[in-house]
Each structure stands twice: as structure tokens, then as C-alpha cells.
Design a protein around this motif. Structure first.
Motif, mmCIF file in Angstrom:
data_model
loop_
_atom_site.group_PDB
_atom_site.id
_atom_site.type_symbol
_atom_site.label_atom_id
_atom_site.label_comp_id
_atom_site.label_asym_id
_atom_site.label_seq_id
_atom_site.Cartn_x
_atom_site.Cartn_y
_atom_site.Cartn_z
ATOM 1 N N PRO A 33 -4.243 4.955 3.677
ATOM 2 C CA PRO A 33 -3.666 3.779 3.015
ATOM 3 C C PRO A 33 -4.329 3.528 1.660
ATOM 4 O O PRO A 33 -5.521 3.235 1.585
ATOM 5 N N TYR A 68 -2.366 8.626 8.308
ATOM 6 C CA TYR A 68 -2.086 8.425 6.890
ATOM 7 C C TYR A 68 -3.306 7.809 6.211
ATOM 8 O O TYR A 68 -4.165 7.196 6.856
ATOM 9 N N GLN A 91 0.844 -1.208 0.000
ATOM 10 C CA GLN A 91 0.000 0.000 0.000
ATOM 11 C C GLN A 91 0.867 1.241 0.000
ATOM 12 O O GLN A 91 2.027 1.218 0.436
ATOM 13 N N ARG A 92 0.300 2.309 -0.507
ATOM 14 C CA ARG A 92 0.957 3.615 -0.487
ATOM 15 C C ARG A 92 0.311 4.429 0.631
ATOM 16 O O ARG A 92 -0.899 4.682 0.598
ATOM 17 N N ARG A 93 1.099 4.807 1.618
ATOM 18 C CA ARG A 93 0.585 5.544 2.767
ATOM 19 C C ARG A 93 0.839 7.037 2.563
ATOM 20 O O ARG A 93 1.984 7.478 2.538
ATOM 21 N N LYS A 104 -4.202 0.958 -1.295
ATOM 22 C CA LYS A 104 -3.663 -0.347 -1.667
ATOM 23 C C LYS A 104 -3.312 -0.387 -3.151
ATOM 24 O O LYS A 104 -3.961 0.270 -3.980
#
Length: 437
Positions: A268, A266, A243-245, A270
Motif C-alpha cells: 500500500p 499488495y 492509496q495505490r495498491r 498512500k
């Protein structure tokens, strides 16, 4: 892992939930082996043993029903009508303002949408049950089976209505069992029943690959398939957890004498934000023209082309179109399930901002930019994980019912990870020890 399972069974209330869930699973598996009235069970088993007849167009639905569809049992439709109804309601929520307003009402609105989902599930079960009975009566359920037309000996209207009512009641019972697991079991009931349905077909499918193999009595093919399966499971676990937080900071604000905010969190995002739904959409859409040709019994040129290209999973046109549809539906589903403007407005309302990005429209544009960038690898991953088993293992006799196919692996890994997380969270609530032991 074994210690966690031992701790789970040592906790009284969690042990009750686990045993209750196992009991429901046993009831569900028994129902998948009880044939409905009006079906000649011997002829059904004869057609199931026929390898050519068992590789028809109904592999996806048969997988979701745990093999009950081709056996024509009381749970033949399985959880598929509920999945279809849930997806339809989720799509209609974006289109119909009334459903969107219900979704924003909180728990009461969610309960109303759940009620609509139940009604639509029963309606779809009646429709799919009628189609399944008509397909079984015509002999099209098992292609290439010599006794396919004798599966339903008595084709009177009373027997047909009885069969449809039985399968519809079976679908309603499956839906109730799933809700019981959600309320009184370990939770996530529908997904657990789907997990059990798919996992139940693994042993027989793997053993069939071993029996059909020719190298060292099939053990080399069996070992190769198991090795590829473990590699695919590891890849799916890696990507599903990725995932990109996006960091979010909330400014402090004073209300009276109290200070609120000032925290950091943050968002998240995915990599596979859409889950397995694009694969289901693409497979269902590709089955439509093949089913039309099958029921029309046409000998025209277009029917021959559809049967040779779209109905054949190994055909180049089928593979390319399947891949493109998965990529398209991945972007489509992400676009309707995650609204960057709504997230940006909520952040602005509560004093939140992304460091270095202005609140409001710039935040929405930034979220949309990041979402598009991570959706590309997610959609390509979905397409490849769905096509690699078909292309790489075609030499071992794999078909669309191959156990380590994209849809089955995605569902099993996703549900397994979610179930383990739920059990771990309940263990932490009951066995919290703090920083010092």
C-alpha cells in the motif's frame, strides 16, 4: 458508530482502557491550566484577551500545547519537544549507520532509539523552555500588549531557573502520560495527546470568529466557517484513505515436505505518504528568520522586508515560499522514509515479485516511478490544504491560529481515523462471530 461505542464500554478490559485514557486526558488538561511559578497570571490573561497580541509567531507551538504556551503553564511546551526529537532521530537514522543498525535489530534496537528520543526530548525542553522564558521576560511573547513586559515581574536568575526546570519537568510528565496511554490505554498515546491539545482550542477559536463577525451578529461567518471546515474534513478523510495498491505474488517453494509461499498480497502506497511532517517542517523553517528579526530589534532594510513578507502569513512571498517548502519536504521525507531498493531486495529474498516486473533492480525502479507519481498530488494536496483557509477566510478575521488550518485538520483526522481503527480491531478480537451468527 454508536453501537460500536456501546460494545466497547460493555467489554470489561476495553472499558478499563478507555476510562484510563480519559483519566490521563483529564490530568493533561488540568496541567495545561496550572501556571508556573514566577508568572503574573493576570497580566497573561490581559495579553491573551488582546487579539493583536494573540496572533504572534507562536501559533503553531501554542496549538500543539492546547493553548498552554501563551498561558505559560507547566505544560507550556506540550508535546512539541517530543515531536521534534522523534523527527530528528528519524532523520538521523538514515544518516548515522549506528542508528540504522539499531533500527534493524528489532524490538531491542527500537527500545534503544526510544531511550535516545527521551534524552533528546529533555534537552530540547531545556532549550525551548529557556527561550520561552527569555521571550516572556523581554515582552516579545505578546506583540502589541501594553503589559507584555510585566508578565515576569521578578527577573532574577533563581526564578528563571525555577521556571525552566518546571517547564522541563512538565514536558517529561507529558511524555510519560503519553507512554502510559500507549501501554495501558487504547494505544497511540502521543498522538492522542496531540489530538486533545488541538481539539481543545476549537471551541474558543470558533466562538471568537462568531464574536468578531458583523453579519447577523456573526452567525453567517460562523456558519460559513463551519461549512468550509466540514468540506475540508471530508476532503482530508478522502485523500488520507487513498492509496495505490501494488500487487505482489510470492512463488511456491518446498522446504522438506512442506510448501511455503504461493500467496498474493499488495504494497500500500498512500497518496499522502509523508503525513503532516512537511507542513511542520515548512512552518518551522519560515519562523526562523521572523524570530531572528524579532529578537535582534534591527531597523535595517532586510529586517523590514522579512517582517513584512515572511512574518506576515497573508503576504504573497510567505504564501508562495510556504507552498514550495511543503512540496519540497514532502518529496524529501518520502525519499528518506521509503526505500524502494530495500523493499525490492526483501521481496527478492523471500521469492516475491510484481506481476509483469522482473525482480531486483527493475522492481526498485518501478516502485520509485510509482512513488514519484503519487507523491506529486499528495504534496500539492498538502500545500493547498494548508493555504486555502488563510486565503479564502482572511475576510472573516482568520489568522494562523484558525481552527480549520491545514496542520490541525491533518492531525485531527489522521489521529481520529487511527484511534477508531485500533478500537475496532480490539473489538473484533473480543467479539469475533465467524461467518454464521
Amino acid at each position: 458508530m454508536l453501537t460500536a461505542f456501546a460494545r466497547a464500554f460493555k467489554t470489561p478490559d476495553l472499558r478499563k482502557k478507555l476510562l484510563f485514557t480519559l483519566g490521563i486526558i483529564v490530568v493533561y488538561r488540568i496541567g495545561t491550566n496550572v501556571p508556573i511559578p514566577g508568572v503574573d497570571y493576570r497580566n497573561v490573561q490581559t495579553c491573551i484577551d488582546n487579539a493583536e497580541a494573540n496572533s504572534g509567531l507562536f501559533g503553531l507551538v501554542n496549538m500543539f500545547s492546547g493553548g498552554a504556551l501563551l498561558q505559560i503553564t507547566i505544560f507550556a511546551l506540550g508535546i512539541m519537544p517530543y515531536i521534534t526529537a522523534s523527527i530528528i532521530l528519524q532523520l538521523l537514522t538514515v544518516v548515522i549507520p549506528r542508528l540504522e543498525a539499531l533500527k534493524k535489530e528489532g524490538q531491542s534496537g527500537t527500545a534503544k532509539i526510544t531511550q535516545y528520543t527521551r534524552y533528546l526530548t529533555v534537552a530540547l525542553a531545556i532549550l525551548q523552555g529557556t527561550g520561552l522564558v527569555a521571550t516572556a521576560r523581554s515582552g516579545a511573547l505578546f506583540q502589541g500588549c501594553p503589559v507584555a513586559s510585566q508578565i515576569v515581574p521578578d527577573q532574577s536568575i533563581f526564578v528563571t531557573i525555577t521556571m525552566v526546570i518546571t517547564m522541563t519537568a512538565g514536558t517529561a510528565l507529558v511524555m510519560w502520560l503519553g507512554e502510559l496511554i500507549t501501554d495501558r490505554g487504547i494505544g497511540n498515546g502521543m498522538s492522542i495527546l496531540m489530538f486533545i491539545s488541538i481539539a481543545a482550542t476549537f471551541p474558543s477559536a470558533l466562538w471568537a470568529i462568531k464574536e468578531q463577525g458583523s453579519l447577523a451578529d456573526g452567525w453567517i461567518e460562523f456558519g460559513t466557517v463551519m461549512l468550509v471546515g466540514f468540506v475540508m474534513v471530508g476532503l482530508v478523510v478522502f485523500v488520507e484513505q487513498a492509496q495505490r495498491r501494488i500487487p505482489v505474488q510470492y512463488a511456491k517453494r518446498m522446504v522438506g515436505r512442506r510448501s511455503y509461499g504461493g500467496t498474493s498480497t499488495y504494497i500500500p502506497l498512500k497518496v499522502n505518504q509523508a503525513g503532516v511532517i512537511p507542513v511542520i517542517f515548512a512552518a518551522s523553517l519560515l519562523y526562523i528568520p521572523a524570530l531572528i528579526v524579532q529578537f535582534s530589534s534591527s531597523t535595517a532594510g532586510w529586517a523590514t522586508w522579512v517582517e513584512a513578507n515572511l512574518a506576515n502569513p497573508a503576504a504573497t512571498a510567505h504564501i508562495v515560499l510556504y507552498f514550495l517548502l511543503i512540496v519540497f519536504f514532502a518529496f524529501f521525507y518520502v525519499a528518506i522514509s521509503f526505500n524502494p531498493e530495500e523493499v525490492a531486495d526483501n521481496m527478492k529474498k523471500y521469492g516475491g515479485f510484481i506481476p509483469g516486473i522482473r525482480a531486483g533492480r527493475p522492481t526498485a525502479e518501478y516502485l520509485s516511478y510509482v512513488l514519484n507519481r503519487i507523491t506529486w498530488p499528495g504534496s500539492l494536496y498538502l500545500g493547498l490544504i494548508s493555504l486555502v483557509p488563510t486565503m479564502a477566510l482572511a475576510g472573516f478575521g482568520a489568522n494562523q491560529n484558525f481552527p480549520f488550518g491545514g496542520t490541525s485538520i491533518l492531525i485531527i483526522v489522521g489521529v481520529g481515523l487511527e484511534t477508531v481503527r485500533q478500537i475496532e480491531s480490539q473489538l473484533q478480537q473480543r467479539n469475533y462471530e465467524g461467518f454464521l451468527r
